[in-house]
Enzyme design. Structure first.
Site, PDB file in Angstrom:
ATOM      1  N   HIS A  53       4.252   8.308   6.970  1.00 15.32           N
ATOM      2  CA  HIS A  53       5.118   8.057   6.013  1.00 15.32           C
ATOM      3  C   HIS A  53       5.173   9.183   4.926  1.00 15.32           C
ATOM      4  O   HIS A  53       4.409  10.104   5.083  1.00 15.32           O
ATOM      5  CB  HIS A  53       4.926   6.731   5.420  1.00 15.32           C
ATOM      6  CG  HIS A  53       3.862   6.241   4.388  1.00 15.32           C
ATOM      7  ND1 HIS A  53       2.688   6.317   5.130  1.00 15.32           N
ATOM      8  CD2 HIS A  53       3.755   6.042   3.220  1.00 15.32           C
ATOM      9  CE1 HIS A  53       1.805   6.214   4.278  1.00 15.32           C
ATOM     10  NE2 HIS A  53       2.244   5.860   3.130  1.00 15.32           N
ATOM     11  N   HIS A  55       4.503   9.548   1.805  1.00 15.76           N
ATOM     12  CA  HIS A  55       3.715   9.596   0.501  1.00 15.76           C
ATOM     13  C   HIS A  55       2.819  10.797   0.467  1.00 15.76           C
ATOM     14  O   HIS A  55       2.362  11.144   1.556  1.00 15.76           O
ATOM     15  CB  HIS A  55       2.952   8.389   0.344  1.00 15.76           C
ATOM     16  CG  HIS A  55       3.667   7.239  -0.350  1.00 15.76           C
ATOM     17  ND1 HIS A  55       3.458   5.930   0.070  1.00 15.76           N
ATOM     18  CD2 HIS A  55       4.808   7.064  -0.939  1.00 15.76           C
ATOM     19  CE1 HIS A  55       4.125   5.212  -0.742  1.00 15.76           C
ATOM     20  NE2 HIS A  55       5.212   5.748  -1.115  1.00 15.76           N
ATOM     21  N   ASP A  57      -0.039  11.242  -0.577  1.00 17.74           N
ATOM     22  CA  ASP A  57      -1.431  11.210  -0.072  1.00 17.74           C
ATOM     23  C   ASP A  57      -1.439  11.230   1.518  1.00 17.74           C
ATOM     24  O   ASP A  57      -2.491  10.867   2.162  1.00 17.74           O
ATOM     25  CB  ASP A  57      -2.267  10.135  -0.740  1.00 17.74           C
ATOM     26  CG  ASP A  57      -1.508   8.712  -0.322  1.00 17.74           C
ATOM     27  OD1 ASP A  57      -0.313   8.490  -0.452  1.00 17.74           O
ATOM     28  OD2 ASP A  57      -2.354   7.930  -0.151  1.00 17.74           O
ATOM     29  N   HIS A  58      -0.342  11.426   2.176  1.00 21.04           N
ATOM     30  CA  HIS A  58      -0.383  11.419   3.625  1.00 21.04           C
ATOM     31  C   HIS A  58       0.342  12.732   4.196  1.00 21.04           C
ATOM     32  O   HIS A  58       0.349  12.933   5.396  1.00 21.04           O
ATOM     33  CB  HIS A  58       0.428  10.123   4.123  1.00 21.04           C
ATOM     34  CG  HIS A  58      -0.345   8.953   3.771  1.00 21.04           C
ATOM     35  ND1 HIS A  58      -1.095   8.035   5.001  1.00 21.04           N
ATOM     36  CD2 HIS A  58      -0.237   8.146   2.613  1.00 21.04           C
ATOM     37  CE1 HIS A  58      -1.463   7.015   4.038  1.00 21.04           C
ATOM     38  NE2 HIS A  58      -1.342   7.151   2.960  1.00 21.04           N
ATOM     39  N   HIS A 111       5.775  -1.250   3.480  1.00 18.20           N
ATOM     40  CA  HIS A 111       5.326  -0.254   2.534  1.00 18.20           C
ATOM     41  C   HIS A 111       6.265   0.784   2.076  1.00 18.20           C
ATOM     42  O   HIS A 111       6.333   0.919   0.765  1.00 18.20           O
ATOM     43  CB  HIS A 111       3.979   0.447   2.915  1.00 18.20           C
ATOM     44  CG  HIS A 111       3.394   1.439   2.242  1.00 18.20           C
ATOM     45  ND1 HIS A 111       2.558   1.013   0.943  1.00 18.20           N
ATOM     46  CD2 HIS A 111       2.979   2.652   2.215  1.00 18.20           C
ATOM     47  CE1 HIS A 111       2.232   1.956   0.437  1.00 18.20           C
ATOM     48  NE2 HIS A 111       2.401   3.117   1.154  1.00 18.20           N
ATOM     49  N   ASP A 130      -0.278   3.172   6.000  1.00 20.66           N
ATOM     50  CA  ASP A 130      -0.378   2.215   4.891  1.00 20.66           C
ATOM     51  C   ASP A 130       0.293   0.781   5.372  1.00 20.66           C
ATOM     52  O   ASP A 130       0.641   0.155   4.360  1.00 20.66           O
ATOM     53  CB  ASP A 130       0.147   2.755   3.652  1.00 20.66           C
ATOM     54  CG  ASP A 130      -0.871   3.947   3.163  1.00 20.66           C
ATOM     55  OD1 ASP A 130      -1.852   4.210   3.708  1.00 20.66           O
ATOM     56  OD2 ASP A 130      -0.289   4.377   1.968  1.00 20.66           O
ATOM     57  N   HIS A 168      -6.460   4.257   4.618  1.00 20.89           N
ATOM     58  CA  HIS A 168      -7.378   4.246   3.509  1.00 20.89           C
ATOM     59  C   HIS A 168      -8.702   3.342   3.604  1.00 20.89           C
ATOM     60  O   HIS A 168      -8.614   2.394   4.498  1.00 20.89           O
ATOM     61  CB  HIS A 168      -6.566   3.536   2.337  1.00 20.89           C
ATOM     62  CG  HIS A 168      -5.772   4.420   1.661  1.00 20.89           C
ATOM     63  ND1 HIS A 168      -5.788   5.192   0.604  1.00 20.89           N
ATOM     64  CD2 HIS A 168      -4.135   4.550   2.091  1.00 20.89           C
ATOM     65  CE1 HIS A 168      -4.588   5.676   0.250  1.00 20.89           C
ATOM     66  NE2 HIS A 168      -3.723   5.488   1.048  1.00 20.89           N
TER      67      HIS A 168
HETATM   68 FE    FE Z   1      -1.807   6.085   1.066  1.00 22.65          FE
HETATM   69 ZN    ZN Z   2       1.453   5.461   1.243  1.00 24.30          ZN
END
Ligand code: FE
Ligand code: ZN
Length: 238
Positions: A53, A55, A57-58, A111, A130, A168
C-alpha cells in the site's frame, strides 16, 4: 524461494525474496540503506520492489532503491496517483511472477482503499502489509469495518499452514489487548508466553501460521462484521 526479514524504522519489516532462479525482490522497503546493506552483504542486486500500500513506512525506500538498481516498482494500481515511483500496477486476481515463483494478488481494502496482499501458494507464504498483524489488524484509515472483515475473510480462506508475513512487529502490544478480550483462551495464553520470550530475546514473532492466528486472535474469531467492528473500536480506544 528464500525469504529474509529486514527490520526497518522502529517496528517495520520489509522482506527480501530470493527466487531459485536468482530473481530478487523486496516487499515494502520503508527505507533504502538497510536493504542495500543486506543486498551488498549477499552479493545480490535488486530486480523488483513490491508495495502492499502507499503509506510512507512501506514505500519510503522506493526511489533510492530504484535509482541504485534500476529495478521496477510493482504496487497497487489503485494507488498509482499516490505512489509516484510505480512502474506496474497490481490489482485483484493478478498473478505476479518473480523468476520461477509466482504470487496471487488479493485486494484487501480496509487499512487503505488500495491495499493488496500477495500469496505465494507454492511457498505457503502470505505478505499482508498492514491488513493482518500478529493478534491484530490494521487501523481503518480509509475503509469500513465491513470491507476489512471481508478482506480478513479472504485471508482466513487460505490454507491453515500458510505462513503470515506482516508489515509490523506489533504482536506483543496487540496480544495484551487480546488477553483482555479473550482471557480464558489457553491457546492465546500459550502464544503470548512464546511472544514475550521471543521479544525479550529481541527475536521477531513473524512469521506465524494462519492456524495459530485463527485460534488466538479475537479479530479473526469475531465471526461477523458487526462483532469485528466492535473489537476494532475497543482496540482503537486503548
Ligand atoms: Fe505500516
Ligand atoms: Zn500502513
Amino acid at each position: 524461494m528464500k525469504i529474509e526479514l529486514i527490520p526497518l524504522l522502529q517496528d517495520n519489516y520489509a522482506y527480501l525474496l530470493i527466487d531459485g532462479s536468482g530473481t530478487v525482490a523486496v516487499i515494502d522497503p520503508s527505507e533504502a540503506a538497510p536493504v542495500q546493506d543486506l543486498l551488498e552483504s549477499r552479493g545480490l542486486t535488486l530486480d523488483m520492489i513490491i508495495n502492499t500500500h502507499h503509506h510512507g513506512d512501506h514505500t519510503g525506500g522506493n526511489a533510492a532503491l530504484k535509482k541504485a538498481y534500476g529495478c521496477k516498482v510493482y504496487a497497487p494500481e489503485a494507488d498509482a496517483y499516490r505512489i509516484s515511483t510505480l512502474d506496474s500496477g497490481l490489482k485483484d486476481g493478478d498473478t505476479l511472477n518473480l523468476g520461477q515463483s509466482s504470487a496471487q494478488v488479493f485486494a484487501t481494502p480496509g487499512h487503505t482503499n488500495g491495499h493488496i496482499c500477495l500469496y505465494f501458494a507454492e511457498d505457503k507464504a502470505l505478505f499482508c502489509g498492514d491488513t493482518l498483524f500478529g493478534l491484530g489488524c490494521g487501523r481503518l484509515f480509509e475503509g469500513t469495518p465491513e470491507q476489512m472483515w471481508e478482506s480478513l475473510s479472504k485471508i482466513m480462506a487460505l490454507p491453515d499452514d500458510t505462513d503470515i508475513y506482516c508489515g509490523h512487529e506489533y504482536t506483543l502490544e496487540n496480544g495484551t489487548f487480546c488477553l483482555d478480550i479473550d482471557p480464558d483462551n489457553t491457546d492465546l495464553q500459550q502464544r503470548m508466553a512464546d511472544v514475550r520470550s521471543a521479544r525479550e530475546q529481541n527475536l521477531p514473532t513473524i512469521p506465524f501460521t494462519l492456524a495459530l492466528e485463527k485460534k488466538t486472535s479475537p479479530f479473526l474469531r469475531a465471526g461477523s462484521a458487526e462483532r469485528f467492528a466492535e473489537i476494532r473500536c475497543l482496540r482503537d480506544a486503548v
